[in-house]
Scaffold this active site. Structure first.
Site, mmCIF file in Angstrom:
data_model
loop_
_atom_site.group_PDB
_atom_site.id
_atom_site.type_symbol
_atom_site.label_atom_id
_atom_site.label_comp_id
_atom_site.label_asym_id
_atom_site.label_seq_id
_atom_site.Cartn_x
_atom_site.Cartn_y
_atom_site.Cartn_z
ATOM 1 N N ASP A 37 1.687 8.142 11.899
ATOM 2 C CA ASP A 37 1.030 7.271 12.870
ATOM 3 C C ASP A 37 2.055 6.851 13.937
ATOM 4 O O ASP A 37 3.227 7.236 13.852
ATOM 5 C CB ASP A 37 0.384 6.072 12.160
ATOM 6 C CG ASP A 37 1.372 5.165 11.466
ATOM 7 O OD1 ASP A 37 2.516 5.587 11.209
ATOM 8 O OD2 ASP A 37 1.016 4.002 11.184
ATOM 9 N N ASP A 56 3.879 4.316 14.666
ATOM 10 C CA ASP A 56 5.133 3.618 14.325
ATOM 11 C C ASP A 56 5.815 4.186 13.089
ATOM 12 O O ASP A 56 6.804 3.650 12.599
ATOM 13 C CB ASP A 56 4.902 2.117 14.172
ATOM 14 C CG ASP A 56 4.063 1.754 12.960
ATOM 15 O OD1 ASP A 56 3.144 2.518 12.617
ATOM 16 O OD2 ASP A 56 4.313 0.687 12.355
ATOM 17 N N SER A 110 0.567 -0.008 15.170
ATOM 18 C CA SER A 110 0.456 0.929 14.049
ATOM 19 C C SER A 110 -0.591 2.003 14.329
ATOM 20 O O SER A 110 -0.450 2.764 15.268
ATOM 21 C CB SER A 110 0.162 0.148 12.767
ATOM 22 O OG SER A 110 0.420 0.919 11.636
ATOM 23 N N ASP A 120 5.190 4.586 9.848
ATOM 24 C CA ASP A 120 5.248 4.033 8.489
ATOM 25 C C ASP A 120 4.167 4.627 7.588
ATOM 26 O O ASP A 120 4.156 4.379 6.387
ATOM 27 C CB ASP A 120 5.186 2.502 8.490
ATOM 28 C CG ASP A 120 3.901 1.937 9.077
ATOM 29 O OD1 ASP A 120 3.047 2.725 9.537
ATOM 30 O OD2 ASP A 120 3.746 0.698 9.076
#
Length: 463
Positions: free
Chosen positions: A251, A253, A107, A255
């Site tokens: 970010d 990933d 993340s 999300d």
């Protein structure tokens, strides 16, 4: 060097020694534990099936190959999405009728980190109880691998980023034609990960002119990948230079979602959810949920639209659980995480972008003017690095005892609600730190409150 096991998954730094970092041995062990958990809990008369995707981290291909082939060795079939995003994998799991999913991403953590985020058959994060069972299995290492004729099969499917975009654009509250008519210009910072592919693609489908910044998915993050103001000087400058309508930061990933206003100032990651919720609630009134480290502004917006707001413990799984219990229309986290159940129960930057664009297209305001129209709260987000010698639980207990006459919650760490400001102190699920979040009517007041509690915590902990 660190290895953290929590409800947020198995997360650690690459390299170093087994059991203290996310080494190849640890990746295989925890993938084996997850696969073994599925084999003991999922009752189907066929081979189990798991969806796997990764972000663009340098260590991604290595960890990816280890995890995929560990599942194959357990006799589990793998749908391999390759380079992907967390919400894309979450959407793919139910569409593939899979039994679970793994996203290989740390993340917002820097490039030396990676992680295994574990999903159930709904494409949602595992409950803490299921996570605890997997940790027990990993500790025992009593794995039973498949014989040669029963090995799993790998099927590659790289269509899911496009499928994800299609699912988002099909949402009733997303109006592509209205957005196209506005001819928006947007700068995108993809932090050289998979967001650099999927966000520009979504915007182009919506008729938006895209200016790309750090959109090469090579895993060399050009700045700290957590979308906070101190890391985003380049895009703030470029939005003004390009005379763009706003900027988008995700970010690694994809999300978490943060906006830069047209004047080059931060819209505020806390206000991503506030603005999108304002739009959603204006069309479909209902309840909202965010975690207790998130801004009071969401509560104010929810009440304005006649709904009920509640706060959960930090952690996406906790937010989702409370959203389901309260039939929340929208929810998420103040770190820029939008959860819109109409598509799936997971933080999804694509959903946030599409809904925000639709809302902006119906407003006769710039992004800066829209931000100024919301209740004005200011946050200070700080952290203290932990050493193994610090007893965090005792430190927080002593804080609780000192402030027990105030309105206080211990659902997740210690949150103290003062009349016009609050402080939330908690041990992170994803890093060896104590987080200190404060909010107040002015930035100075939020900073002063934060400094006060940083000093108090350091004094108690003997740092």
């Amino acid at each position: 060097m660190t290895l953290i096991k929590s409800i947020s998954g198995i997360r650690g730094t690459i390299g170093g020694t087994v059991g203290s970092n996310l080494t190849p041995v640890d990746a295989v062990k925890f993938a084996s534990a997850y696969g073994s958990f599925l084999k003991t809990t999922v009752q189907v008369d066929r081979k189990l099936k798991v969806v796997i995707g990764r972000d663009a981290r340098i260590s991604g291909p290595m960890i990816h190959n280890l995890v995929v082939n560990t599942l194959v060795g357990l006799g589990i079939d793998v749908i391999d999405l390759g380079l992907s995003t967390t919400p894309t994998v979450e959407i793919a799991v139910p569409l593939e009728q899979a039994d679970g999913g793994i996203i290989l991403t740390a993340s917002h953590n820097p490039k030396q980190w990676n992680a295994l985020k574990l999903l159930n058959a709904k494409g949602e994060f595992l409950s803490s109880a299921d996570g605890a069972k997997i940790l027990e299995l990993a500790e025992a290492e009593a794995f039973n691998f498949a014989e040669v004729d029963d090995l799993g099969i790998i099927t590659e499917n790289q269509a899911y980023m496009d499928i994800h975009i299609d699912e988002v654009l099909a949402l009733p509250l997303v109006n592509v034609d209205k957005v196209k008519s506005k001819k928006f210009k947007v700068v995108v910072d993809g932090v050289n990960s998979s967001g650099g592919i999927i966000i520009p693609k979504l915007l182009e489908e919506m008729g938006v002119e895209v200016v790309k910044l750090y959109c090469e998915p090579n895993g060399h993050f050009p700045h700290n990948p957590e979308p906070l103001k101190e890391h985003l000087g380049d895009i703030c400058k470029l939005v003004v230079e390009e005379q763009a309508d706003f900027g988008i930061v995700v970010d690694p990933d994809v999300d978490r979602l943060a906006f830069i206003s047209n004047d080059g100032e931060m819209f505020g990651e806390e206000y991503t959810l506030v603005a999108v919720a304002d739009y959603v609630l204006s069309q479909t009134p209902g309840n909202t949920v965010s975690n207790m480290s998130s801004s009071r502004a969401l509560r104010d917006i929810t009440v304005k639209h006649g709904g009920n707001y509640q706060a959960s413990a930090v952690g996406e799984v906790n937010v989702v659980e409370l959203m389901k219990a309260t039939n929340a229309i929208i929810g998420g986290e103040g770190n820029g995480g939008i959860i819109y159940p109409e598509i799936h129960y997971g933080r999804d930057a694509l959903v946030g972008v599409a809904l925000f664009l639709t809302y902006l297209a119906s407003q006769h305001k710039s992004v800066a003017e829209l931000r100024a129209s919301y209740p004005q709260y200011y946050m200070s987000k700080n952290k203290i690095e932990l050493t193994p010698q610090i007893d965090v639980d005792n430190v927080l207990k002593l804080i609780f005892e000192k402030y027990q006459k105030e309105q206080i919650s211990t659902v997740d760490g210690v949150k103290i609600d003062f009349a016009s400001e609050w402080v939330h102190l908690r041990k992170s699920n994803t890093e060896p730190i104590i987080r200190i979040y404060t909010e107040a009517p002015t930035q100075n007041a939020a900073d002063v409150l934060a400094e006060r509690f940083v000093t108090e915590l350091k004094s108690i902990a003997g740092i």
